[in-house]
Design an enzyme around this catalytic site. Structure first.
Site, mmCIF file in Angstrom:
data_model
loop_
_atom_site.group_PDB
_atom_site.id
_atom_site.type_symbol
_atom_site.label_atom_id
_atom_site.label_comp_id
_atom_site.label_asym_id
_atom_site.label_seq_id
_atom_site.Cartn_x
_atom_site.Cartn_y
_atom_site.Cartn_z
ATOM 1 N N HIS A 1 0.873 -1.171 0.000
ATOM 2 C CA HIS A 1 0.000 0.000 0.000
ATOM 3 C C HIS A 1 0.916 1.229 0.000
ATOM 4 O O HIS A 1 1.991 1.197 0.580
ATOM 5 C CB HIS A 1 -0.821 -0.052 1.292
ATOM 6 C CG HIS A 1 -1.950 0.920 1.366
ATOM 7 N ND1 HIS A 1 -1.763 2.258 1.632
ATOM 8 C CD2 HIS A 1 -3.284 0.745 1.233
ATOM 9 C CE1 HIS A 1 -2.944 2.860 1.662
ATOM 10 N NE2 HIS A 1 -3.885 1.958 1.422
ATOM 11 N N LYS B 1 -10.851 -1.307 9.671
ATOM 12 C CA LYS B 1 -10.950 -2.473 8.791
ATOM 13 C C LYS B 1 -11.441 -3.709 9.545
ATOM 14 O O LYS B 1 -11.735 -4.719 8.939
ATOM 15 C CB LYS B 1 -9.618 -2.723 8.102
ATOM 16 C CG LYS B 1 -9.362 -1.643 7.066
ATOM 17 C CD LYS B 1 -8.203 -1.874 6.170
ATOM 18 C CE LYS B 1 -8.109 -0.697 5.204
ATOM 19 N NZ LYS B 1 -6.792 -0.585 4.575
ATOM 20 N N CYS C 1 -4.451 2.210 -4.066
ATOM 21 C CA CYS C 1 -3.278 2.724 -3.347
ATOM 22 C C CYS C 1 -2.087 1.783 -3.480
ATOM 23 O O CYS C 1 -1.295 1.643 -2.546
ATOM 24 C CB CYS C 1 -3.568 2.965 -1.862
ATOM 25 S SG CYS C 1 -4.820 4.196 -1.567
ATOM 26 N N ASP D 1 2.827 -4.597 8.279
ATOM 27 C CA ASP D 1 1.593 -3.844 8.090
ATOM 28 C C ASP D 1 0.441 -4.854 8.123
ATOM 29 O O ASP D 1 0.246 -5.615 7.175
ATOM 30 C CB ASP D 1 1.679 -3.099 6.742
ATOM 31 C CG ASP D 1 0.360 -2.442 6.348
ATOM 32 O OD1 ASP D 1 -0.649 -2.636 7.055
ATOM 33 O OD2 ASP D 1 0.348 -1.738 5.320
ATOM 34 N N GLN E 1 -4.525 -5.165 6.510
ATOM 35 C CA GLN E 1 -5.414 -5.955 5.670
ATOM 36 C C GLN E 1 -5.568 -7.393 6.173
ATOM 37 O O GLN E 1 -6.504 -8.082 5.802
ATOM 38 C CB GLN E 1 -4.844 -5.954 4.239
ATOM 39 C CG GLN E 1 -5.825 -6.259 3.159
ATOM 40 C CD GLN E 1 -6.992 -5.291 3.133
ATOM 41 O OE1 GLN E 1 -8.145 -5.728 3.175
ATOM 42 N NE2 GLN E 1 -6.740 -3.997 3.085
HETATM 43 C C1 PLP Z 1 -5.885 0.239 4.486
HETATM 44 C C2 PLP Z 1 -4.463 -0.073 4.431
HETATM 45 C C3 PLP Z 1 -3.499 0.849 4.867
HETATM 46 C C4 PLP Z 1 -3.846 2.253 5.317
HETATM 47 O O1 PLP Z 1 -4.670 2.272 6.416
HETATM 48 P P1 PLP Z 1 -5.255 3.671 6.960
HETATM 49 O O2 PLP Z 1 -6.288 3.282 7.946
HETATM 50 O O3 PLP Z 1 -5.824 4.378 5.760
HETATM 51 O O4 PLP Z 1 -4.124 4.422 7.541
HETATM 52 C C5 PLP Z 1 -2.191 0.451 4.837
HETATM 53 N N1 PLP Z 1 -1.819 -0.765 4.412
HETATM 54 C C6 PLP Z 1 -2.715 -1.680 3.978
HETATM 55 C C7 PLP Z 1 -2.250 -3.030 3.543
HETATM 56 C C8 PLP Z 1 -4.062 -1.358 3.967
HETATM 57 O O5 PLP Z 1 -4.954 -2.255 3.530
#
Ligand code: PLP
Length: 404
Positions: A121, A224, A362, A198, A201
């Site tokens: 992302h 999420k 993104c 990260d 997701q």
């Molecule tokens: C949604 C997402 C982000 C960003 O999250 P925010 O809540 O917009 O800061 C970063 N990395 C991944 C893999 C995502 O799915």
């Protein structure tokens, strides 16, 4: 087992209409819907205990502080952090990554190397590029293949004693691929590099065990996984969080302030300057409780069934190509139909009440890899149904007929 009717009744938005049609919400990778308990939690906070935390001696302030700190402990237990103060409450994944990337400015020097993956992302790319600009460190990229998996021998070739930091997503938001983070972490540690995962997701589908993973940093957003927007976590091992300088200066994050010198507060407050999203953090805790009640194993099993069903059904549409076909993926289907622009498909099926994402999600480098401008992305959650997949299929057939 998932009791789908009971679960759907928990989400008030799911029985609303969009464009005169019942909402079919398939944009869960962008944000999830919220169950009534989470919405109630926010309303209850503002209705009964609203006040500022960590400051007042008065009753409401103490109640708000208790609720806020209880949410931190819930998050500690859910993610299995060793200490509650290793969970820093932030505004979300993007904010959390920026805290670490900015903090590393003082820890890196020219020629140091940091490693990202080809399927990130933008929020896990751009802050690190900014870090490289500040420090003269070099950004290396783990390559991927057509299937949408990272090439582990490509990763091996990048690792050396120059590597200081590796940051990859557990699950790609654009493809759904579940990356082998256990191996990625282990290999990085062998050369003495730290790892940031990260989890934005993955955490709606997979409950991570941060101590077992032995990861140095882990970031995620509440929105999420059924929580509110603008709230998230930065997990860091205690030693790392002590090493990193604070990100923002202000109230809450200090021990003592004079004009000659200020000393910083202990963890976690060192990274929590200013008045936080108190209601949001408390509701994040409620969301975690809600999801644990359903059970992450149940959620993953049900979503896998949805994925399997939807994959078969969509592939029966002539000219439909799926991007990201790993055996290890969450319930995300990124696709195009022939040469039709994803935006056109998205707009037509929106008129039929179906919410999907179109564009680069993104993750422009992934689109460049496949040499496409973008995809249509349908992403499923445990409150979606097989009937909704049929509706998606019918809508796509209709869109295809109109556009071809
Ligand atoms: C949604 C997402 C982000 C960003 O999250 P925010 O809540 O917009 O800061 C970063 N990395 C991944 C893999 C995502 O799915």
């Amino acid at each position: 087992m998932i009791d789908i009717q009971k679960i759907r009744a928990d989400f008030p938005i799911l029985n609303k209409k969009v464009n005169g049609k019942p909402l079919v919400y398939l944009d869960n990778a962008a944000t999830s819907q919220k169950p009534q308990v989470v919405i109630d939690s926010i309303v209850n906070y503002y209705t009964t205990i609203n006040s500022n935390i960590h400051r007042g001696v008065h009753t409401l302030s103490q109640k708000a502080t208790d609720a806020y700190e209880q949410a931190r402990i819930k998050l500690q237990q859910h993610f299995n952090a060793k200490k509650s103060y290793e969970i820093i409450l932030t505004a979300g994944t993007t904010h959390s990554i920026n805290i670490v990337a900015t903090g590393f400015s003082s820890l890196l020097k020219k020629g140091d190397e940091i490693i990202v993956s080809a399927m990130e992302h933008h929020s896990n790319i751009v802050p690190w590029q900014m870090l490289c600009e500040r420090t003269g460190a070099i950004l290396k990229v783990i390559p991927m293949d057509e299937v949408g998996e990272l090439l582990m021998n490509g990763y091996d070739a990048l690792l050396s004693n120059k590597t200081k930091l590796v940051f990859v997503n557990h699950v790609s938001n654009a493809l759904g691929t579940i990356n082998p983070i256990e191996k990625i972490i282990e290999k990085a540690h062998k050369v003495g590099a730290a790892v940031l995962i990260d989890g934005a997701q993955s955490c709606p589908h997979i409950k991570p065990d941060l101590q077992k993973l032995n990861v140095d940093f882990y970031v995620a957003s509440a929105h999420k996984l059924c929580g509110p927007t603008g709230v998230g976590i930065l997990y860091g091992k205690e030693a790392w969080l002590n090493k990193l300088p604070p990100y923002q200066g202000g109230g809450e994050m200090i021990k003592q302030v004079t004009f000659e010198k200020t000393t910083y507060a202990d963890l976690p407050h060192k990274f929590e300057a200013g008045t936080p999203n108190i209601a949001g953090v408390i509701a994040f805790g409620t969301a975690i409780d809600y999801m644990n009640e359903i059970g992450f194993d149940n959620i993953a099993a049900y979503e896998n069934e949805l994925l399997e069903y939807a994959t078969k059904k969509l592939l029966s549409i002539e000219g439909l190509k799926i991007y990201g076909t790993s055996q290890h993926k969450t319930a995300v289907i990124s696709f195009n139909i022939g040469e039709i622009h994803p935006y056109d498909i998205g707009s037509i099926i929106d008129k039929l009440g179906i919410a999907v994402r179109t564009g680069h999600h993104c993750a422009q480098p992934i689109m460049d890899f496949y040499n496409i401008p973008g995809t249509v992305r349908a992403s499923f959650s445990f409150y979606n149904t097989f009937e909704e997949i049929d509706l998606l299929y019918n809508a796509l057939i209709k869109a295809k007929t109109m556009l071809c």
